[in-house]
Design a protein around this motif. Structure first.
Motif, PDB file in Angstrom:
ATOM      1  N   PHE A 181       0.854  -1.085   0.108  1.00 66.23           N
ATOM      2  CA  PHE A 181       0.117   0.136  -0.230  1.00 66.23           C
ATOM      3  C   PHE A 181       0.961   1.291   0.209  1.00 66.23           C
ATOM      4  O   PHE A 181       1.694   1.574   1.002  1.00 66.23           O
ATOM      5  CB  PHE A 181      -0.786   0.075   1.159  1.00 66.23           C
ATOM      6  CG  PHE A 181      -1.409  -1.336   1.235  1.00 66.23           C
ATOM      7  CD1 PHE A 181      -2.809  -1.411   0.749  1.00 66.23           C
ATOM      8  CD2 PHE A 181      -1.408  -2.356   1.980  1.00 66.23           C
ATOM      9  CE1 PHE A 181      -3.547  -2.620   0.630  1.00 66.23           C
ATOM     10  CE2 PHE A 181      -2.165  -3.535   2.229  1.00 66.23           C
ATOM     11  CZ  PHE A 181      -3.239  -3.681   1.453  1.00 66.23           C
ATOM     12  N   HIS A 182       0.861   1.916  -1.257  1.00 67.06           N
ATOM     13  CA  HIS A 182       1.943   3.065  -1.108  1.00 67.06           C
ATOM     14  C   HIS A 182       1.112   4.211  -0.862  1.00 67.06           C
ATOM     15  O   HIS A 182       0.107   4.609  -1.493  1.00 67.06           O
ATOM     16  CB  HIS A 182       2.482   3.270  -2.932  1.00 67.06           C
ATOM     17  CG  HIS A 182       2.934   1.895  -3.081  1.00 67.06           C
ATOM     18  ND1 HIS A 182       4.522   1.906  -3.326  1.00 67.06           N
ATOM     19  CD2 HIS A 182       2.476   0.967  -3.646  1.00 67.06           C
ATOM     20  CE1 HIS A 182       4.801   0.781  -3.789  1.00 67.06           C
ATOM     21  NE2 HIS A 182       3.509  -0.141  -3.958  1.00 67.06           N
ATOM     22  N   ARG A 183       1.384   4.831   0.309  1.00 72.33           N
ATOM     23  CA  ARG A 183       0.904   6.115   0.747  1.00 72.33           C
ATOM     24  C   ARG A 183       1.656   7.353   0.355  1.00 72.33           C
ATOM     25  O   ARG A 183       1.187   8.387   0.700  1.00 72.33           O
ATOM     26  CB  ARG A 183       0.799   5.839   2.212  1.00 72.33           C
ATOM     27  CG  ARG A 183      -0.015   4.895   2.577  1.00 72.33           C
ATOM     28  CD  ARG A 183      -1.525   5.310   2.090  1.00 72.33           C
ATOM     29  NE  ARG A 183      -2.550   4.232   2.603  1.00 72.33           N
ATOM     30  CZ  ARG A 183      -2.844   3.339   1.601  1.00 72.33           C
ATOM     31  NH1 ARG A 183      -2.724   3.433   0.396  1.00 72.33           N
ATOM     32  NH2 ARG A 183      -3.980   2.631   1.917  1.00 72.33           N
ATOM     33  N   SER A 184       3.007   7.279   0.056  1.00 69.76           N
ATOM     34  CA  SER A 184       3.776   8.374  -0.645  1.00 69.76           C
ATOM     35  C   SER A 184       4.646   7.872  -1.713  1.00 69.76           C
ATOM     36  O   SER A 184       5.091   6.608  -1.583  1.00 69.76           O
ATOM     37  CB  SER A 184       4.265   9.225   0.632  1.00 69.76           C
ATOM     38  OG  SER A 184       5.274   8.645   1.071  1.00 69.76           O
ATOM     39  N   PRO A 185       5.455   8.688  -2.316  1.00 70.37           N
ATOM     40  CA  PRO A 185       6.508   8.222  -3.123  1.00 70.37           C
ATOM     41  C   PRO A 185       7.693   7.415  -2.356  1.00 70.37           C
ATOM     42  O   PRO A 185       8.323   6.730  -3.118  1.00 70.37           O
ATOM     43  CB  PRO A 185       7.109   9.442  -3.872  1.00 70.37           C
ATOM     44  CG  PRO A 185       6.167  10.437  -3.665  1.00 70.37           C
ATOM     45  CD  PRO A 185       5.326  10.155  -2.298  1.00 70.37           C
ATOM     46  N   ARG A 186       7.732   7.858  -1.072  1.00 68.46           N
ATOM     47  CA  ARG A 186       9.071   7.308  -0.313  1.00 68.46           C
ATOM     48  C   ARG A 186       8.516   6.201   0.827  1.00 68.46           C
ATOM     49  O   ARG A 186       9.382   5.320   1.141  1.00 68.46           O
ATOM     50  CB  ARG A 186       9.520   7.914   0.555  1.00 68.46           C
ATOM     51  CG  ARG A 186      10.410   9.278  -0.430  1.00 68.46           C
ATOM     52  CD  ARG A 186      11.375   9.822   0.450  1.00 68.46           C
ATOM     53  NE  ARG A 186      12.276  10.871  -0.408  1.00 68.46           N
ATOM     54  CZ  ARG A 186      13.491  10.464  -1.015  1.00 68.46           C
ATOM     55  NH1 ARG A 186      13.895   9.332  -0.934  1.00 68.46           N
ATOM     56  NH2 ARG A 186      13.860  11.472  -1.646  1.00 68.46           N
ATOM     57  N   VAL A 187       7.282   5.935   0.952  1.00 68.46           N
ATOM     58  CA  VAL A 187       6.773   5.126   1.931  1.00 68.46           C
ATOM     59  C   VAL A 187       5.828   4.000   1.487  1.00 68.46           C
ATOM     60  O   VAL A 187       4.740   4.372   0.846  1.00 68.46           O
ATOM     61  CB  VAL A 187       6.385   5.598   3.397  1.00 68.46           C
ATOM     62  CG1 VAL A 187       5.883   4.606   4.417  1.00 68.46           C
ATOM     63  CG2 VAL A 187       7.496   6.637   3.913  1.00 68.46           C
ATOM     64  N   ALA A 188       6.002   2.710   1.748  1.00 71.61           N
ATOM     65  CA  ALA A 188       4.883   1.703   1.330  1.00 71.61           C
ATOM     66  C   ALA A 188       4.641   0.780   2.527  1.00 71.61           C
ATOM     67  O   ALA A 188       5.847   0.414   3.023  1.00 71.61           O
ATOM     68  CB  ALA A 188       5.414   0.979   0.066  1.00 71.61           C
ATOM     69  N   TYR A 189       3.429   0.228   2.845  1.00 68.24           N
ATOM     70  CA  TYR A 189       3.339  -0.837   3.933  1.00 68.24           C
ATOM     71  C   TYR A 189       2.842  -1.910   3.278  1.00 68.24           C
ATOM     72  O   TYR A 189       2.386  -1.891   2.105  1.00 68.24           O
ATOM     73  CB  TYR A 189       1.948  -0.187   4.573  1.00 68.24           C
ATOM     74  CG  TYR A 189       2.446   1.253   5.445  1.00 68.24           C
ATOM     75  CD1 TYR A 189       3.137   1.248   6.535  1.00 68.24           C
ATOM     76  CD2 TYR A 189       1.807   2.310   4.582  1.00 68.24           C
ATOM     77  CE1 TYR A 189       3.454   2.416   7.044  1.00 68.24           C
ATOM     78  CE2 TYR A 189       2.057   3.694   5.481  1.00 68.24           C
ATOM     79  CZ  TYR A 189       2.963   3.694   6.326  1.00 68.24           C
ATOM     80  OH  TYR A 189       3.103   4.809   7.114  1.00 68.24           O
ATOM     81  N   SER A 190       3.060  -3.009   3.900  1.00 65.97           N
ATOM     82  CA  SER A 190       2.658  -4.250   3.336  1.00 65.97           C
ATOM     83  C   SER A 190       2.022  -5.339   4.293  1.00 65.97           C
ATOM     84  O   SER A 190       2.121  -5.126   5.412  1.00 65.97           O
ATOM     85  CB  SER A 190       3.976  -5.053   2.846  1.00 65.97           C
ATOM     86  OG  SER A 190       4.749  -5.542   3.846  1.00 65.97           O
ATOM     87  N   MET A 191       1.288  -6.189   3.782  1.00 64.41           N
ATOM     88  CA  MET A 191       0.686  -7.493   4.336  1.00 64.41           C
ATOM     89  C   MET A 191       0.759  -8.577   3.444  1.00 64.41           C
ATOM     90  O   MET A 191       0.536  -8.513   2.106  1.00 64.41           O
ATOM     91  CB  MET A 191      -0.919  -7.160   4.544  1.00 64.41           C
ATOM     92  CG  MET A 191      -0.905  -6.039   5.591  1.00 64.41           C
ATOM     93  SD  MET A 191      -0.293  -6.641   7.423  1.00 64.41           S
ATOM     94  CE  MET A 191      -1.438  -8.046   7.710  1.00 64.41           C
ATOM     95  N   GLU A 192       1.346  -9.694   4.277  1.00 63.62           N
ATOM     96  CA  GLU A 192       1.410 -10.998   3.361  1.00 63.62           C
ATOM     97  C   GLU A 192       0.951 -12.243   4.321  1.00 63.62           C
ATOM     98  O   GLU A 192       1.408 -12.313   5.400  1.00 63.62           O
ATOM     99  CB  GLU A 192       3.032 -10.843   2.866  1.00 63.62           C
ATOM    100  CG  GLU A 192       3.489 -12.460   2.363  1.00 63.62           C
ATOM    101  CD  GLU A 192       5.076 -12.391   2.215  1.00 63.62           C
ATOM    102  OE1 GLU A 192       5.453 -13.404   1.988  1.00 63.62           O
ATOM    103  OE2 GLU A 192       5.540 -11.256   2.051  1.00 63.62           O
ATOM    104  N   LEU A 193       0.414 -12.987   3.523  1.00 61.25           N
ATOM    105  CA  LEU A 193       0.131 -14.400   4.045  1.00 61.25           C
ATOM    106  C   LEU A 193       1.080 -15.644   3.199  1.00 61.25           C
ATOM    107  O   LEU A 193       0.846 -15.753   2.130  1.00 61.25           O
ATOM    108  CB  LEU A 193      -1.303 -14.841   4.030  1.00 61.25           C
ATOM    109  CG  LEU A 193      -1.651 -16.224   4.739  1.00 61.25           C
ATOM    110  CD1 LEU A 193      -1.416 -16.450   6.130  1.00 61.25           C
ATOM    111  CD2 LEU A 193      -3.131 -16.423   4.631  1.00 61.25           C
ATOM    112  N   ASN A 194       1.863 -16.027   4.196  1.00 66.68           N
ATOM    113  CA  ASN A 194       2.717 -17.082   3.470  1.00 66.68           C
ATOM    114  C   ASN A 194       2.477 -18.441   3.884  1.00 66.68           C
ATOM    115  O   ASN A 194       2.658 -18.763   5.065  1.00 66.68           O
ATOM    116  CB  ASN A 194       4.253 -16.697   3.753  1.00 66.68           C
ATOM    117  CG  ASN A 194       5.250 -17.594   2.815  1.00 66.68           C
ATOM    118  OD1 ASN A 194       5.378 -18.789   2.737  1.00 66.68           O
ATOM    119  ND2 ASN A 194       6.209 -16.740   2.255  1.00 66.68           N
ATOM    120  N   VAL A 195       1.640 -19.265   3.093  1.00 71.23           N
ATOM    121  CA  VAL A 195       1.094 -20.518   3.551  1.00 71.23           C
ATOM    122  C   VAL A 195       1.947 -21.761   3.132  1.00 71.23           C
ATOM    123  O   VAL A 195       2.344 -21.849   1.977  1.00 71.23           O
ATOM    124  CB  VAL A 195      -0.214 -20.665   2.893  1.00 71.23           C
ATOM    125  CG1 VAL A 195      -1.012 -22.104   3.321  1.00 71.23           C
ATOM    126  CG2 VAL A 195      -1.243 -19.546   3.169  1.00 71.23           C
TER     127      VAL A 195
END
Length: 213
Positions: A181-195
């Protein structure tokens, strides 16, 4: 009906996956321009047997028009013990308005894992740690698009490879699905499910990635 069947299959993987600690996909899908770099932190929760908590720090560097390199170091509790390694990413097809991005990463890690996570085959709780070296291929697909709250970039990967511990090789595989989830040109947040599918743990992870010019 299809969605319900997929959820049942996913739950089955979570409950039946064999215990083998591994690194997540995280920023392997994030292509960096040559000379650009990124620093990320990713907390991880192990949901399968030998549950625990861990965190990894990653540094990535754009090498050329096709490739990135990334380095990681992390630690944690339960099966998520000390580990370090890196990956080399080939972003074969760039993500643009006409197609989704596709590529593959070669990842190698060395880790100290809890004995219960090392596949000892015992049913009693085990103490101590064991060394494990793991090599994986991470084919991936991702696509970034705009939304009202900012750019969203879902991704899918099927990591597979082998691990070496105590002189024995073991094949492993997993299915990873998540989004940035890119909230600015410099910062991104992530969520991941690795099954975990075969000899791999099931991990829920979230992360923050900061980009440098």
């Amino acid at each position: 009906m299809l969605f319900r069947s997929l959820m049942v299959a996913l739950l089955g993987w979570v409950l039946l996956a064999g215990p083998e600690a591994r690194a997540t996909v995280f920023n392997a899908v994030q292509y960096l321009e040559p000379g650009q770099s990124a620093l990320g932190i990713e907390p991880e929760f192990v949901l399968s047997s030998g549950s625990g908590f861990g965190a990894s720090f990653r540094y990535s560097l754009g090498l050329n028009d096709l490739s990135n390199a990334s380095f990681l170091i992390g630690t944690g509790s339960g099966p998520r013990q000390f580990r370090f390694g890196g990956n080399y990413t080939f972003d074969v097809f760039p993500d643009d308005e006409n197609q989704a991005g596709m590529g593959v990463a070669l990842q190698a890690t060395y880790a100290r894992v809890g004995m219960q996570s090392a596949g000892t085959g015992v049913t009693e709780p085990a103490s101590g740690t064991q060394a494990r070296f793991e090599t994986l291929l991470l084919p991936y697909i991702h696509n970034r698009f705009s939304s009202a709250g900012g750019d969203v970039e879902p991704f899918f990967s099927f990591p597979f490879g082998f691990s070496l511990r105590d002189g024995h090789f073991q094949l492993s595989s997993a299915v990873a699905v998540g989004s940035f989830f890119h909230r600015s040109p410099r910062v991104a947040y992530s969520m991941e499910l690795n099954v975990g599918v075969n000899n791999a743990e099931t991990i829920l992870a979230g992360g923050v990635l900061y980009f440098f010019d």
